[in-house]
Design an enzyme around this catalytic site. Structure first.
Site, PDB file in Angstrom:
ATOM      1  N   GLU A  59     -10.694 -10.693   1.441  1.00 22.34           N
ATOM      2  CA  GLU A  59      -9.658 -11.672   1.067  1.00 22.34           C
ATOM      3  C   GLU A  59      -9.817 -12.952   1.880  1.00 22.34           C
ATOM      4  OE1 GLU A  59      -7.285 -12.953  -0.440  1.00 22.34           O
ATOM      5  OE2 GLU A  59      -6.327 -11.511  -1.776  1.00 22.34           O
ATOM      6  N   ARG A  74       4.080  -6.931   6.138  1.00 21.02           N
ATOM      7  CA  ARG A  74       2.838  -7.523   6.627  1.00 21.02           C
ATOM      8  C   ARG A  74       2.637  -8.859   5.953  1.00 21.02           C
ATOM      9  NH1 ARG A  74      -1.275  -7.741   2.942  1.00 21.02           N
ATOM     10  NH2 ARG A  74      -1.294  -6.233   1.220  1.00 21.02           N
ATOM     11  N   ASN A 118       0.299 -11.576   3.965  1.00 19.02           N
ATOM     12  CA  ASN A 118      -0.766 -11.504   2.973  1.00 19.02           C
ATOM     13  C   ASN A 118      -1.550 -12.823   3.021  1.00 19.02           C
ATOM     14  OD1 ASN A 118      -1.988  -9.863   0.883  1.00 19.02           O
ATOM     15  ND2 ASN A 118      -1.228 -11.372  -0.567  1.00 19.02           N
ATOM     16  N   ASP A 135       4.809  -1.274   0.662  1.00 14.51           N
ATOM     17  CA  ASP A 135       4.824  -0.583  -0.626  1.00 14.51           C
ATOM     18  C   ASP A 135       5.137  -1.535  -1.776  1.00 14.51           C
ATOM     19  OD1 ASP A 135       4.264   1.955   0.499  1.00 14.51           O
ATOM     20  OD2 ASP A 135       6.368   2.173   1.071  1.00 14.51           O
ATOM     21  N   ASN A 184       1.004 -14.742  -2.901  1.00 11.87           N
ATOM     22  CA  ASN A 184      -0.453 -14.789  -2.882  1.00 11.87           C
ATOM     23  C   ASN A 184      -0.889 -16.178  -3.331  1.00 11.87           C
ATOM     24  OD1 ASN A 184      -2.959 -13.484  -2.548  1.00 11.87           O
ATOM     25  ND2 ASN A 184      -2.252 -11.684  -3.648  1.00 11.87           N
ATOM     26  N   ASP A 210      -4.441 -13.003  -8.225  1.00 12.11           N
ATOM     27  CA  ASP A 210      -4.502 -12.725  -6.792  1.00 12.11           C
ATOM     28  C   ASP A 210      -4.684 -14.043  -6.046  1.00 12.11           C
ATOM     29  OD1 ASP A 210      -4.906 -11.537  -4.266  1.00 12.11           O
ATOM     30  OD2 ASP A 210      -6.008  -9.854  -5.095  1.00 12.11           O
TER      31      ASP A 210
END
Length: 288
Positions: free
Chosen positions: A19, A99, A101, A119, A147, A197
């Site tokens: 990523e 977290r 990203n 999750d 994202n 993404d």
């Protein structure tokens, strides 16, 4: 006559979730991360030579800092990575179970990163801003998997992807204050084409979006219309960035996580797409 783009493996790798590609013009290298392995990679796209730094946490993105080193979006919040490899979680702003990203710097040198629930609980994600003085604020909440951040070439429009609901959002952006306003849905992707993404913006303002599970990178016009598609040789392209001295090579990261693959499968590698006849925007450094 239209010449088809050429796709090649620039960095042969087995990243679980590659990523965050970002071009470092000063070093002539591409920085990218493996989220689940907590690794920051720095690669020569001509030779494939790569150096790696293992960190003690999950990593969403790492971008160059003015004066050297990197700033990283982590499981805890924001961290400083020294040129000598030192790692300091200076801003642990996230609660357990969350977290960071994807992340990028705006034209004014602020670092923007989205947080998500481990999750992917709907609405638990948010968009955070780290100032050059290491102050932080939350710019937007109620997201799921933020994202694919980016800005228009003139810096007046901010783009943000929310991956799970497959949406691309656009906002009016005030560069002086970093304020977002006039939120509008730019694109709602239909089911069955993969999930949007990571992304980047080219010099003409088009959005290039890696479609996770869709085996392609799609290009949108500034008003959200699909104008081009590049088929990729992997199921899970994860993000992209324009790279190279002329910013005319599209570097695309990919992921192996969740797939049943042979050891020889190219998934998890970094690819380069040449021959697109478009150029990207210069990378903004943190603190610039």
């Amino acid at each position: 006559m239209t010449v088809a783009p050429q796709i090649s493996v620039a960095v042969a790798a087995t990243a679980r979730v590659g990523e965050g590609p970002v071009w470092d013009a000063a070093a002539n290298r591409l920085h990218w991360v493996d989220i689940l392995r907590g690794a920051i990679h720095t690669s020569d796209l001509t030779t494939g030579a790569t150096t790696s730094l293992a960190t003690p946490t999950l990593l969403g993105a790492a971008v160059p800092r003015l004066g050297g080193g990197l700033v990283a979006a982590t499981a805890e919040g924001f961290a400083e990575v020294g040129s000598d490899g030192t790692f300091d979680t200076r801003c642990p702003i996230l609660s357990p179970g969350l977290r960071m990203n994807d992340g990028k710097c705006d034209p004014q040198g602020r670092f923007w990163a989205g947080s998500t629930d481990m999750d992917f609980r709907p609405g638990a994600g948010a968009l955070h801003v780290l100032g050059p003085d290491w102050s932080t604020r939350t710019a937007l909440d109620g997201l799921t998997l933020p994202n694919g951040l980016g800005w228009s070439p003139d810096g007046t429009t901010f783009y943000l992807i929310d991956t799970i609901p497959a949406q691309v959002w656009a906002f009016a952006f005030d560069g002086a204050t970093g304020a977002l306003s006039e939120r509008r849905l730019l694109r709602q992707f239909e089911a069955g084409v993969g999930l949007p993404d990571g992304m980047c913006v080219d010099a003409d303002g088009r959005l290039w979006i890696a479609m996770w599970g869709g085996a392609r990178v799609v290009c949108l016009s500034p008003d959200g219309k699909a104008v081009r598609s590049v088929e990729m040789p992997v199921a899970q392209p994860s993000s992209c960035a324009f790279a190279g001295p002329r910013l005319d090579r599209l570097a695309v990261t990919s992921a192996r996580e969740g797939l049943d693959l042979t050891a020889q499968a190219p998934d998890g590698s970094v690819f380069v797409v040449d021959g697109l006849s478009v150029c990207g925007l210069p990378t903004r450094l943190f603190g610039s």
